[in-house]
Design a protein around this motif. Sequence first.
Motif, PDB file in Angstrom:
ATOM      1  N   VAL A 172       6.856  19.115 -11.359  1.00 22.88           N
ATOM      2  CA  VAL A 172       8.370  19.371 -11.692  1.00 22.88           C
ATOM      3  C   VAL A 172       8.552  19.725 -13.285  1.00 22.88           C
ATOM      4  O   VAL A 172       9.083  20.722 -13.666  1.00 22.88           O
ATOM      5  N   GLU A 173       7.877  18.736 -14.230  1.00 21.98           N
ATOM      6  CA  GLU A 173       7.716  18.998 -15.580  1.00 21.98           C
ATOM      7  C   GLU A 173       7.158  20.378 -16.036  1.00 21.98           C
ATOM      8  O   GLU A 173       7.999  21.304 -16.712  1.00 21.98           O
ATOM      9  N   SER A 174       6.273  21.003 -15.288  1.00 19.38           N
ATOM     10  CA  SER A 174       5.433  22.172 -15.398  1.00 19.38           C
ATOM     11  C   SER A 174       6.439  23.204 -14.920  1.00 19.38           C
ATOM     12  O   SER A 174       6.907  24.167 -15.554  1.00 19.38           O
ATOM     13  N   LEU A 175       7.020  23.274 -13.747  1.00 17.85           N
ATOM     14  CA  LEU A 175       8.065  24.091 -13.359  1.00 17.85           C
ATOM     15  C   LEU A 175       9.121  24.136 -14.234  1.00 17.85           C
ATOM     16  O   LEU A 175       9.499  25.348 -14.508  1.00 17.85           O
ATOM     17  N   VAL A 176       9.902  23.102 -14.790  1.00 16.84           N
ATOM     18  CA  VAL A 176      10.795  23.286 -15.716  1.00 16.84           C
ATOM     19  C   VAL A 176      10.320  23.824 -17.047  1.00 16.84           C
ATOM     20  O   VAL A 176      11.099  25.022 -17.524  1.00 16.84           O
ATOM     21  N   GLN A 177       9.230  23.527 -17.589  1.00 15.80           N
ATOM     22  CA  GLN A 177       8.863  23.917 -18.887  1.00 15.80           C
ATOM     23  C   GLN A 177       8.349  25.449 -18.917  1.00 15.80           C
ATOM     24  O   GLN A 177       8.561  26.110 -19.737  1.00 15.80           O
TER      25      GLN A 177
ATOM     26  N   LEU B 174      14.388  17.300 -11.085  1.00 22.41           N
ATOM     27  CA  LEU B 174      13.773  16.479 -10.122  1.00 22.41           C
ATOM     28  C   LEU B 174      14.640  15.686  -8.930  1.00 22.41           C
ATOM     29  O   LEU B 174      14.310  15.635  -7.905  1.00 22.41           O
ATOM     30  N   ALA B 175      15.615  15.233  -9.658  1.00 22.82           N
ATOM     31  CA  ALA B 175      16.772  14.572  -8.754  1.00 22.82           C
ATOM     32  C   ALA B 175      17.378  15.503  -7.708  1.00 22.82           C
ATOM     33  O   ALA B 175      17.424  14.899  -6.332  1.00 22.82           O
ATOM     34  N   PHE B 176      17.500  16.895  -8.046  1.00 26.32           N
ATOM     35  CA  PHE B 176      18.081  17.515  -6.801  1.00 26.32           C
ATOM     36  C   PHE B 176      16.880  17.911  -5.941  1.00 26.32           C
ATOM     37  O   PHE B 176      17.110  17.815  -4.849  1.00 26.32           O
ATOM     38  N   ILE B 177      15.622  17.988  -6.210  1.00 21.30           N
ATOM     39  CA  ILE B 177      14.611  18.116  -5.212  1.00 21.30           C
ATOM     40  C   ILE B 177      14.512  16.945  -4.482  1.00 21.30           C
ATOM     41  O   ILE B 177      14.142  17.072  -3.299  1.00 21.30           O
ATOM     42  N   ILE B 178      14.365  15.809  -5.050  1.00 25.98           N
ATOM     43  CA  ILE B 178      14.134  14.469  -4.205  1.00 25.98           C
ATOM     44  C   ILE B 178      15.628  14.279  -3.339  1.00 25.98           C
ATOM     45  O   ILE B 178      15.228  14.009  -2.109  1.00 25.98           O
ATOM     46  N   PHE B 179      16.739  14.893  -3.808  1.00 26.80           N
ATOM     47  CA  PHE B 179      17.954  14.710  -2.624  1.00 26.80           C
ATOM     48  C   PHE B 179      17.655  15.581  -1.512  1.00 26.80           C
ATOM     49  O   PHE B 179      18.145  15.258  -0.412  1.00 26.80           O
TER      50      PHE B 179
ATOM     51  N   MET C 237       0.982  -1.217   0.063  1.00 25.21           N
ATOM     52  CA  MET C 237       0.010  -0.126   0.078  1.00 25.21           C
ATOM     53  C   MET C 237       1.007   1.243   0.067  1.00 25.21           C
ATOM     54  O   MET C 237       0.552   2.282  -0.608  1.00 25.21           O
ATOM     55  N   ASP C 238       2.003   1.116   0.877  1.00 22.43           N
ATOM     56  CA  ASP C 238       2.931   2.523   0.676  1.00 22.43           C
ATOM     57  C   ASP C 238       3.511   2.809  -0.535  1.00 22.43           C
ATOM     58  O   ASP C 238       3.651   3.656  -0.987  1.00 22.43           O
ATOM     59  N   LEU C 239       3.809   1.656  -1.145  1.00 23.84           N
ATOM     60  CA  LEU C 239       4.386   1.557  -2.752  1.00 23.84           C
ATOM     61  C   LEU C 239       3.518   2.247  -3.592  1.00 23.84           C
ATOM     62  O   LEU C 239       3.867   3.271  -4.458  1.00 23.84           O
ATOM     63  N   ALA C 240       2.181   1.843  -3.362  1.00 24.53           N
ATOM     64  CA  ALA C 240       1.159   2.166  -4.465  1.00 24.53           C
ATOM     65  C   ALA C 240       1.071   3.899  -4.199  1.00 24.53           C
ATOM     66  O   ALA C 240       0.957   4.551  -5.070  1.00 24.53           O
ATOM     67  N   VAL C 241       1.014   4.118  -2.877  1.00 25.32           N
ATOM     68  CA  VAL C 241       0.632   5.480  -2.554  1.00 25.32           C
ATOM     69  C   VAL C 241       1.993   6.427  -3.130  1.00 25.32           C
ATOM     70  O   VAL C 241       1.869   7.416  -3.693  1.00 25.32           O
ATOM     71  N   GLY C 242       3.045   5.899  -2.958  1.00 26.20           N
ATOM     72  CA  GLY C 242       4.384   6.331  -3.398  1.00 26.20           C
ATOM     73  C   GLY C 242       4.466   6.741  -4.817  1.00 26.20           C
ATOM     74  O   GLY C 242       4.802   7.728  -5.310  1.00 26.20           O
ATOM     75  N   VAL C 243       3.851   5.780  -5.680  1.00 28.59           N
ATOM     76  CA  VAL C 243       3.819   5.694  -7.206  1.00 28.59           C
ATOM     77  C   VAL C 243       2.890   6.623  -7.645  1.00 28.59           C
ATOM     78  O   VAL C 243       3.275   7.559  -8.349  1.00 28.59           O
ATOM     79  N   ILE C 244       1.963   6.896  -7.076  1.00 33.26           N
ATOM     80  CA  ILE C 244       0.718   8.004  -7.392  1.00 33.26           C
ATOM     81  C   ILE C 244       1.192   9.331  -7.002  1.00 33.26           C
ATOM     82  O   ILE C 244       1.357  10.014  -7.828  1.00 33.26           O
TER      83      ILE C 244
ATOM     84  N   ALA D 216       2.274  12.243  -9.816  1.00 31.63           N
ATOM     85  CA  ALA D 216       1.701  13.797  -9.608  1.00 31.63           C
ATOM     86  C   ALA D 216       3.100  14.857  -9.517  1.00 31.63           C
ATOM     87  O   ALA D 216       2.808  15.980 -10.011  1.00 31.63           O
ATOM     88  N   PHE D 217       3.707  14.506  -8.556  1.00 29.75           N
ATOM     89  CA  PHE D 217       5.048  15.327  -8.319  1.00 29.75           C
ATOM     90  C   PHE D 217       5.808  15.566  -9.568  1.00 29.75           C
ATOM     91  O   PHE D 217       6.374  16.638 -10.014  1.00 29.75           O
ATOM     92  N   GLY D 218       5.979  14.307 -10.339  1.00 30.09           N
ATOM     93  CA  GLY D 218       6.709  14.468 -11.684  1.00 30.09           C
ATOM     94  C   GLY D 218       6.033  15.534 -12.489  1.00 30.09           C
ATOM     95  O   GLY D 218       6.906  16.333 -13.361  1.00 30.09           O
ATOM     96  N   ARG D 219       4.766  15.648 -12.696  1.00 35.48           N
ATOM     97  CA  ARG D 219       4.039  16.348 -13.609  1.00 35.48           C
ATOM     98  C   ARG D 219       4.044  17.934 -12.865  1.00 35.48           C
ATOM     99  O   ARG D 219       4.512  18.791 -13.686  1.00 35.48           O
TER     100      ARG D 219
END
Length: 139
Positions: A33-38, A95-100, A17-24, A28-31
């Motif tokens: 960051v993508e908007s932030l960059v673009q 994204l890698a920097f923010i996750i770090f 369940m934790d993995l499923a929540v993390g993937v979701i 969303a977080f990827g989108r």
Amino acid sequence: MAMMEEFKKFALRGNVMDLAVGVIIGGAFGRIVESLVQDVIMPPVGKLFGGFDFSNYYIPLNHQGTALSLAEAKKAGAVFAYGNFLTVLLNFLILAFIIFQMVRLMNRIRHHGSPEQAKEPATPEDIVLLREIRDALKR
């Protein structure tokens, strides 16, 4: 029937369940960051490097003109879309920097959490006694 019960037990376990929540949340977080960059970072960076949008940089591989947008050029034939690659690479680096930074913050919180955790555990009596004997023998 035993296989279904085993699957239910597996699927409802906390880690899955934790993995499923993390993937979701990660998607969303990827989108975000993508908007932030673009939308926020790439326009000033593109302006700095000549006022162009990196995502439309390409080299045509079938001798068509470069006045087309990347989408039109892809419809016309093969292209070497290095600008799109640069945009995706920049997305990844941000994204890698923010996750770090998030992991770094979580590690700090974990190590400096409560004052009780910061205290060193008491040394057992037998170790203290052995240290005293060692120090006495040294003298």
